[in-house]
Design an enzyme around this catalytic site. Structure first.
Site, mmCIF file in Angstrom:
data_model
loop_
_atom_site.group_PDB
_atom_site.id
_atom_site.type_symbol
_atom_site.label_atom_id
_atom_site.label_comp_id
_atom_site.label_asym_id
_atom_site.label_seq_id
_atom_site.Cartn_x
_atom_site.Cartn_y
_atom_site.Cartn_z
ATOM 1 N N GLU A 63 0.842 -1.200 0.000
ATOM 2 C CA GLU A 63 0.000 0.000 0.000
ATOM 3 C C GLU A 63 0.876 1.249 0.000
ATOM 4 O O GLU A 63 0.621 2.208 -0.727
ATOM 5 C CB GLU A 63 -0.896 0.041 1.252
ATOM 6 C CG GLU A 63 -1.854 -1.135 1.391
ATOM 7 C CD GLU A 63 -1.249 -2.317 2.129
ATOM 8 O OE1 GLU A 63 -0.040 -2.575 1.952
ATOM 9 O OE2 GLU A 63 -1.988 -3.010 2.846
ATOM 10 N N CYS A 97 -0.055 -0.092 7.805
ATOM 11 C CA CYS A 97 -0.514 0.411 6.500
ATOM 12 C C CYS A 97 -1.906 0.998 6.592
ATOM 13 O O CYS A 97 -2.267 1.863 5.801
ATOM 14 C CB CYS A 97 -0.520 -0.729 5.485
ATOM 15 S SG CYS A 97 1.126 -1.197 5.045
ATOM 16 N N TRP A 183 16.605 -42.880 -12.558
ATOM 17 C CA TRP A 183 15.594 -41.871 -12.322
ATOM 18 C C TRP A 183 14.273 -42.366 -12.877
ATOM 19 O O TRP A 183 14.261 -42.909 -13.977
ATOM 20 C CB TRP A 183 15.955 -40.543 -13.008
ATOM 21 C CG TRP A 183 17.217 -39.953 -12.431
ATOM 22 C CD1 TRP A 183 18.433 -39.935 -12.972
ATOM 23 C CD2 TRP A 183 17.332 -39.272 -11.162
ATOM 24 N NE1 TRP A 183 19.339 -39.297 -12.156
ATOM 25 C CE2 TRP A 183 18.666 -38.876 -11.036
ATOM 26 C CE3 TRP A 183 16.437 -38.962 -10.146
ATOM 27 C CZ2 TRP A 183 19.148 -38.189 -9.925
ATOM 28 C CZ3 TRP A 183 16.916 -38.286 -9.042
ATOM 29 C CH2 TRP A 183 18.249 -37.901 -8.947
#
Ligand SMILES: NC(=O)c1ccc[n+]([C@@H]2O[C@H](COP(=O)([O-])OP(=O)(O)OC[C@H]3O[C@@H](n4cnc5c(N)ncnc54)[C@H](OP(=O)(O)O)[C@@H]3O)[C@@H](O)[C@H]2O)c1
Length: 377
Positions: A63, A97, A183
């Site tokens: 903000e 804020c 893998w």
């Protein structure tokens, strides 16, 4: 009629600007931690007057970034402020804020998601309405929640968001019968794993996987954070020569163990750079609930449990997994003895199975990634 055509022009505008706030919020990825990702847009009608996002921890919040980017001569008459997370109400690294929002004189604020931080938790929303600001909440809330899903869970439970990840063959095996798993998937899928690791505080494996695979458990080849490496090992049987121990001074490494471990052995491991976390035991093994509490106390918001089947089975049995990333390769490994992703006893009836959200799919070369959530935050 589609959902989109049923929306009023104001609702369409609100969604458009909130989508932008979420988009720019994501630019702070990796840098705002442990703060959430927040973006802010100030607009009148279609026209964007200013925008900003929280760029890094300690820096201005979204903000304040947006107000700083606003032409000081610019009137805010008829303007709306869009922010994906409720403005903060407390003094952290920067002042609240909500003060900046109220001082600006803006008369309409659109918030996607209430801030679950107990220091905020609706306080700023209350202040806005008390001060006569028109408040709209819940715009693109699902998308906003996803952006800060780990932060949300951590704030609500003080525990990390738990992601379970595995790679398996088409017939549901995570290794061949002898334990070999390198893998199963191809390079694209493995690259995606490194991206996921880069968003996590820690990668967790059982001692079975540490011994069998001798993994590095590091993030490689992608941008991101460097997660700690964690081995769950009730009796500290991890060998000193194992790569994870030998490189403990280069990459933060933790051993989660119990009072069943020999104190001299733990002393020796500590001297080699391994951090030891002692937790309660359940049966003869690490109590996974206590382990998660201890991870939370370290401030870890997101962990990736990479297996193997025994450890993942315990997480599922205790309903501790929030999200699953399941990579599937077009291979058949076969065999009764080859392990599957969730070991342990499992449930005795399908009706007792853990229910997951509808799956998202992502093609990765020849493989696919299925993602599903068990808990929403
Ligand atoms: N394809 C994949 O994605 C993938 C990923 C990882 C592993 N793998 C494969 O999986 C195999 C290893 O899996 P695994 O099931 O044998 O080992 P694991 O799940 O990695 O480790 C299991 C060990 O962790 C310790 N542990 C401590 N607390 C526990 C708890 N609460 N619940 C469960 N375990 C706990 C136990 O040893 P102590 O009692 O001594 O503490 C247990 O034997 C290897 O073949 C590996 O290649 C495949």
């Amino acid at each position: 009629m589609s959902e989109e055509t049923e929306l009023s022009s104001q609702e369409k505008l609100d969604r458009q600007h909130m989508a932008r706030a979420i988009e720019i919020a994501a630019k702070g990825s990796y840098h705002t931690y442990p703060n959430p990702l927040v973006g802010c847009v100030i607009a009148r009608g279609d026209l964007v007057l200013a925008e900003g996002y929280h760029k890094q921890f300690g820096g201005l919040h979204a903000e304040r970034e947006a107000f700083a980017a606003l032409d000081p001569k610019q009137s805010l008459d008829g303007a709306s402020l869009y922010v994906n997370l409720e403005p903060c109400a407390h003094h952290g690294q920067t002042p609240p804020c909500i003060d900046a929002v109220l001082q600006s004189g803006i008369k309409r604020v659109v918030v996607a998601q209430r801030d679950p931080n107990p220091k905020v938790d609706g306080r700023s929303l209350e202040q806005l309405t008390k001060n006569g600001v028109e408040l709209v909440t819940g715009v693109l809330e699902k998308e906003a929640r996803e952006l800060n899903v780990a932060f949300n869970k951590f704030m609500m439970t003080t525990r990390p968001f738990v992601i379970a990840k595995w790679a398996m063959s088409l017939d549901g095996k995570i290794a061949a019968r002898g334990g070999d798993s390198k893998w199963i998937t191809g390079e694209d899928a493995r690259h995606r794993v490194h991206e996921i690791r880069g968003h996590c505080d820690a990668i967790v494996v059982g001692i079975g996987t540490a011994l069998k695979d001798n993994p590095r458990l590091t993030r490689r080849g992608v941008e991101g954070r460097d997660p700690a490496r964690v081995v769950v090992d009730s009796t500290a049987r991890i060998p000193e020569e194992l790569g994870l121990v030998a490189t403990a001074r280069d990459h933060q490494t933790f051993l989660v163990t119990t009072n069943l471990a020999d104190p001299d052995r733990l002393k020796r491991l500590r001297s080699l750079g391994v951090n030891v976390i002692k937790v309660a035991f359940e049966g003869q093994r690490v109590d996974v609930n206590d382990m998660l509490d201890q991870f939370g106390r370290r401030g870890w918001q997101r962990i990736l449990v990479e297996g193997g089947g025994a450890l993942l089975g315990s997480f599922f049995a205790h309903d501790l997994v929030d999200r699953v990333h399941c990579f599937i390769a077009p291979k058949i490994i076969g065999g009764d003895k080859a392990p599957s992703p969730a070991g342990g006893t499992g449930v005795s009836a399908v009706s007792d199975a853990l229910l997951c959200s509808p799956m998202k799919t992502e093609a990765l070369g020849q493989d696919v990634l299925l993602t599903t959530d068990i808990h929403e935050w």
